[in-house]
Design a protein around this motif. Sequence first.
Motif, PDB file in Angstrom:
ATOM      1  N   GLY A 149      48.347 -52.286   1.042  1.00 13.09           N
ATOM      2  CA  GLY A 149      49.731 -52.689   1.219  1.00 13.09           C
ATOM      3  C   GLY A 149      50.523 -51.781   2.123  1.00 13.09           C
ATOM      4  O   GLY A 149      51.735 -51.942   2.272  1.00 13.09           O
ATOM      5  N   SER A 175      44.939 -43.293  -1.745  1.00  7.76           N
ATOM      6  CA  SER A 175      44.765 -44.477  -2.579  1.00  7.76           C
ATOM      7  C   SER A 175      43.517 -45.245  -2.166  1.00  7.76           C
ATOM      8  O   SER A 175      42.411 -44.726  -2.236  1.00  7.76           O
ATOM      9  CB  SER A 175      46.027 -45.337  -2.501  1.00  7.76           C
ATOM     10  OG  SER A 175      46.047 -46.297  -3.525  1.00  7.76           O
ATOM     11  N   TYR A 177      50.752 -56.604 -12.032  1.00 11.66           N
ATOM     12  CA  TYR A 177      50.319 -56.329 -10.664  1.00 11.66           C
ATOM     13  C   TYR A 177      49.086 -57.161 -10.321  1.00 11.66           C
ATOM     14  O   TYR A 177      49.009 -57.785  -9.256  1.00 11.66           O
ATOM     15  CB  TYR A 177      50.023 -54.837 -10.544  1.00 11.66           C
ATOM     16  CG  TYR A 177      49.953 -54.286  -9.135  1.00 11.66           C
ATOM     17  CD1 TYR A 177      51.104 -54.139  -8.367  1.00 11.66           C
ATOM     18  CD2 TYR A 177      48.741 -53.884  -8.584  1.00 11.66           C
ATOM     19  CE1 TYR A 177      51.048 -53.608  -7.090  1.00 11.66           C
ATOM     20  CE2 TYR A 177      48.674 -53.361  -7.308  1.00 11.66           C
ATOM     21  CZ  TYR A 177      49.831 -53.217  -6.564  1.00 11.66           C
ATOM     22  OH  TYR A 177      49.772 -52.700  -5.297  1.00 11.66           O
ATOM     23  N   ARG A 206      48.686 -60.360  -7.507  1.00 14.79           N
ATOM     24  CA  ARG A 206      47.633 -60.408  -6.490  1.00 14.79           C
ATOM     25  C   ARG A 206      46.783 -61.668  -6.660  1.00 14.79           C
ATOM     26  O   ARG A 206      46.458 -62.339  -5.685  1.00 14.79           O
ATOM     27  CB  ARG A 206      46.767 -59.152  -6.590  1.00 14.79           C
ATOM     28  CG  ARG A 206      47.528 -57.885  -6.263  1.00 14.79           C
ATOM     29  CD  ARG A 206      46.793 -56.642  -6.685  1.00 14.79           C
ATOM     30  NE  ARG A 206      45.743 -56.263  -5.760  1.00 14.79           N
ATOM     31  CZ  ARG A 206      45.032 -55.140  -5.872  1.00 14.79           C
ATOM     32  NH1 ARG A 206      45.269 -54.306  -6.882  1.00 14.79           N
ATOM     33  NH2 ARG A 206      44.099 -54.833  -4.997  1.00 14.79           N
ATOM     34  N   LEU A 213      54.616 -59.275  -5.638  1.00 13.67           N
ATOM     35  CA  LEU A 213      53.752 -58.129  -5.358  1.00 13.67           C
ATOM     36  C   LEU A 213      54.550 -56.999  -4.704  1.00 13.67           C
ATOM     37  O   LEU A 213      54.377 -55.832  -5.051  1.00 13.67           O
ATOM     38  CB  LEU A 213      52.598 -58.555  -4.456  1.00 13.67           C
ATOM     39  CG  LEU A 213      51.522 -57.507  -4.173  1.00 13.67           C
ATOM     40  CD1 LEU A 213      50.873 -57.021  -5.464  1.00 13.67           C
ATOM     41  CD2 LEU A 213      50.462 -58.073  -3.233  1.00 13.67           C
ATOM     42  N   ALA A 214      55.426 -57.338  -3.766  1.00 18.74           N
ATOM     43  CA  ALA A 214      56.259 -56.318  -3.123  1.00 18.74           C
ATOM     44  C   ALA A 214      57.195 -55.659  -4.128  1.00 18.74           C
ATOM     45  O   ALA A 214      57.397 -54.435  -4.098  1.00 18.74           O
ATOM     46  CB  ALA A 214      57.055 -56.944  -1.978  1.00 18.74           C
ATOM     47  N   GLU A 261      55.086 -53.328  -6.202  1.00 19.52           N
ATOM     48  CA  GLU A 261      54.667 -52.176  -5.401  1.00 19.52           C
ATOM     49  C   GLU A 261      55.769 -51.121  -5.381  1.00 19.52           C
ATOM     50  O   GLU A 261      55.512 -49.920  -5.526  1.00 19.52           O
ATOM     51  CB  GLU A 261      54.327 -52.622  -3.981  1.00 19.52           C
ATOM     52  CG  GLU A 261      53.866 -51.509  -3.058  1.00 19.52           C
ATOM     53  CD  GLU A 261      52.473 -50.987  -3.353  1.00 19.52           C
ATOM     54  OE1 GLU A 261      52.172 -49.836  -2.963  1.00 19.52           O
ATOM     55  OE2 GLU A 261      51.680 -51.718  -3.978  1.00 19.52           O
ATOM     56  N   ARG A 262      57.001 -51.564  -5.198  1.00 18.64           N
ATOM     57  CA  ARG A 262      58.124 -50.619  -5.177  1.00 18.64           C
ATOM     58  C   ARG A 262      58.341 -49.977  -6.541  1.00 18.64           C
ATOM     59  O   ARG A 262      58.547 -48.766  -6.633  1.00 18.64           O
ATOM     60  CB  ARG A 262      59.405 -51.336  -4.716  1.00 18.64           C
ATOM     61  CG  ARG A 262      59.445 -51.624  -3.230  1.00 18.64           C
ATOM     62  CD  ARG A 262      60.830 -52.107  -2.805  1.00 18.64           C
ATOM     63  NE  ARG A 262      61.112 -53.435  -3.342  1.00 18.64           N
ATOM     64  CZ  ARG A 262      60.870 -54.565  -2.683  1.00 18.64           C
ATOM     65  NH1 ARG A 262      60.344 -54.526  -1.483  1.00 18.64           N
ATOM     66  NH2 ARG A 262      61.165 -55.733  -3.238  1.00 18.64           N
ATOM     67  N   TRP A 308      54.658 -48.032  -7.672  1.00 18.42           N
ATOM     68  CA  TRP A 308      54.056 -47.036  -6.801  1.00 18.42           C
ATOM     69  C   TRP A 308      55.061 -46.226  -5.988  1.00 18.42           C
ATOM     70  O   TRP A 308      54.705 -45.182  -5.443  1.00 18.42           O
ATOM     71  CB  TRP A 308      53.052 -47.710  -5.869  1.00 18.42           C
ATOM     72  CG  TRP A 308      51.953 -48.372  -6.625  1.00 18.42           C
ATOM     73  CD1 TRP A 308      51.743 -49.700  -6.800  1.00 18.42           C
ATOM     74  CD2 TRP A 308      50.924 -47.715  -7.373  1.00 18.42           C
ATOM     75  NE1 TRP A 308      50.647 -49.920  -7.602  1.00 18.42           N
ATOM     76  CE2 TRP A 308      50.117 -48.713  -7.963  1.00 18.42           C
ATOM     77  CE3 TRP A 308      50.598 -46.367  -7.596  1.00 18.42           C
ATOM     78  CZ2 TRP A 308      49.013 -48.419  -8.754  1.00 18.42           C
ATOM     79  CZ3 TRP A 308      49.496 -46.072  -8.380  1.00 18.42           C
ATOM     80  CH2 TRP A 308      48.710 -47.095  -8.945  1.00 18.42           C
ATOM     81  N   ILE A 315      55.995 -51.912   2.791  1.00 19.38           N
ATOM     82  CA  ILE A 315      55.713 -52.808   1.670  1.00 19.38           C
ATOM     83  C   ILE A 315      56.060 -54.243   2.030  1.00 19.38           C
ATOM     84  O   ILE A 315      55.272 -55.172   1.787  1.00 19.38           O
ATOM     85  CB  ILE A 315      56.486 -52.348   0.418  1.00 19.38           C
ATOM     86  CG1 ILE A 315      55.907 -51.031  -0.118  1.00 19.38           C
ATOM     87  CG2 ILE A 315      56.439 -53.422  -0.667  1.00 19.38           C
ATOM     88  CD1 ILE A 315      56.723 -50.401  -1.227  1.00 19.38           C
ATOM     89  N   ALA A 371      53.105 -57.231   2.520  1.00 18.73           N
ATOM     90  CA  ALA A 371      52.883 -57.888   1.224  1.00 18.73           C
ATOM     91  C   ALA A 371      52.030 -59.142   1.366  1.00 18.73           C
ATOM     92  O   ALA A 371      51.055 -59.336   0.621  1.00 18.73           O
ATOM     93  CB  ALA A 371      54.217 -58.210   0.565  1.00 18.73           C
ATOM     94  N   ARG A 426      48.385 -58.293   2.941  1.00 15.47           N
ATOM     95  CA  ARG A 426      47.385 -57.675   2.071  1.00 15.47           C
ATOM     96  C   ARG A 426      46.718 -58.696   1.167  1.00 15.47           C
ATOM     97  O   ARG A 426      45.552 -58.532   0.789  1.00 15.47           O
ATOM     98  CB  ARG A 426      48.021 -56.557   1.236  1.00 15.47           C
ATOM     99  CG  ARG A 426      48.975 -57.039   0.152  1.00 15.47           C
ATOM    100  CD  ARG A 426      49.540 -55.921  -0.687  1.00 15.47           C
ATOM    101  NE  ARG A 426      48.527 -55.270  -1.477  1.00 15.47           N
ATOM    102  CZ  ARG A 426      48.813 -54.344  -2.410  1.00 15.47           C
ATOM    103  NH1 ARG A 426      50.049 -53.951  -2.610  1.00 15.47           N
ATOM    104  NH2 ARG A 426      47.849 -53.810  -3.104  1.00 15.47           N
TER     105      ARG A 426
END
Length: 271
Positions: free
Chosen positions: A45, A106, A147, A151, A159-160, A163-164, A167, A184, A188, A191
Motif C-alpha cells: 500500500g 513491512s 483489515y 482486502r 482499506l485506506a 491503513e491510516r 498502521w 495510502i 489503495a 494494491r
Amino acid sequence: MRQKADEQERAQAPVTHCVPVSGGSRLWAEHRGTGSPVVLLHGAGMDARLWDLVVPELARHHRVVRFDARGLGRSTPPMDLFDDVEDLRAVMDHFELGRPALVGLSMGGETSLDFTLAHPARVSALALVAASVSGHIWPQDPQSAAYAAARRDRDSVRLAELERSIWAPLGHTAPGGELITSMIEDNAQRRIVSEHLCADLGRNATAGLDRIAVPTLVVHGDHDHPEIAAIANSLVAGIPDTSSSRLPGADHYLPLRTPERLTELLLAHLA
C-alpha cells in the motif's frame, strides 16, 4: 577540485529507469550515489516515496536503488500472477548489483528475507524495518479481521481508512503525515489488484531464520502494531547475527516519522 565536486554532484543526482519484469510489466526504479549497493523495498500500500527522507544522506555513502513494487506507485499493473521475490531479482540484475544490502519495510522486509533464503550468495546484509515475515500467523483480533475483510472484499475506501488507523496511528499532523496520507490514498485501489495477482508460493521464512547468514538489523517503532514488535523479537531470537533498535515516536512508517535516527542506524549497520 571543482571537477571532482561536479562528479560527486552528478553521482548524487537521481536517475530513473523502467525495469522490465515478467508478463510485460515495468517497475519504476531510481538509483543515485556511488559505493557499496543498497536496495530499498517499501511496504504494502506504499511506494518508493516512503524513502524520500532517507535516500539523500544514504546516497552520500552508498549506491542506492529504490523501486515501486509491481502495480504500486509509478510501476505498471500486473497482467498475470507474479512473484515479488523474482521482481527483486530483476531489479538487481537490471542494475548489475552483485551482492547488495537489502533494506525492507513491512512487506519489503518479508520479500528481503524470502529473497535471502532463496539466494543467500546475493545478499551482503539485511535491515528489516517493521518487517513482516512469511509463515507468521497473525492473531485474529477485530482490527486484523476488518483489515482482511476490506482486502478480501476489494473495498479500497475502507482499506485506506484502516491503513491510516491501524498502521499510521500518529496521524496526519505527525512528521511525514501528508506524504503518508497521499501514498495510502494513491495506492489503495492499486494494491488490491496487485495483492490479488501476487502468487502465494507457500514461503515460510519463520522456519528458516537460523539460515540467515548475513549481518541483520531489526528496527521497529514504539507506536507500531503490537504484532510487529512480536515479529521483531522473533527475528532477533532466530537470526544468528542481529542487532536491534526500538525507535520512539514512530509507527509503521518509520522512514517518514523518524528519518534522521533511522538513517543513522542504517549507515552504522552498512558501514
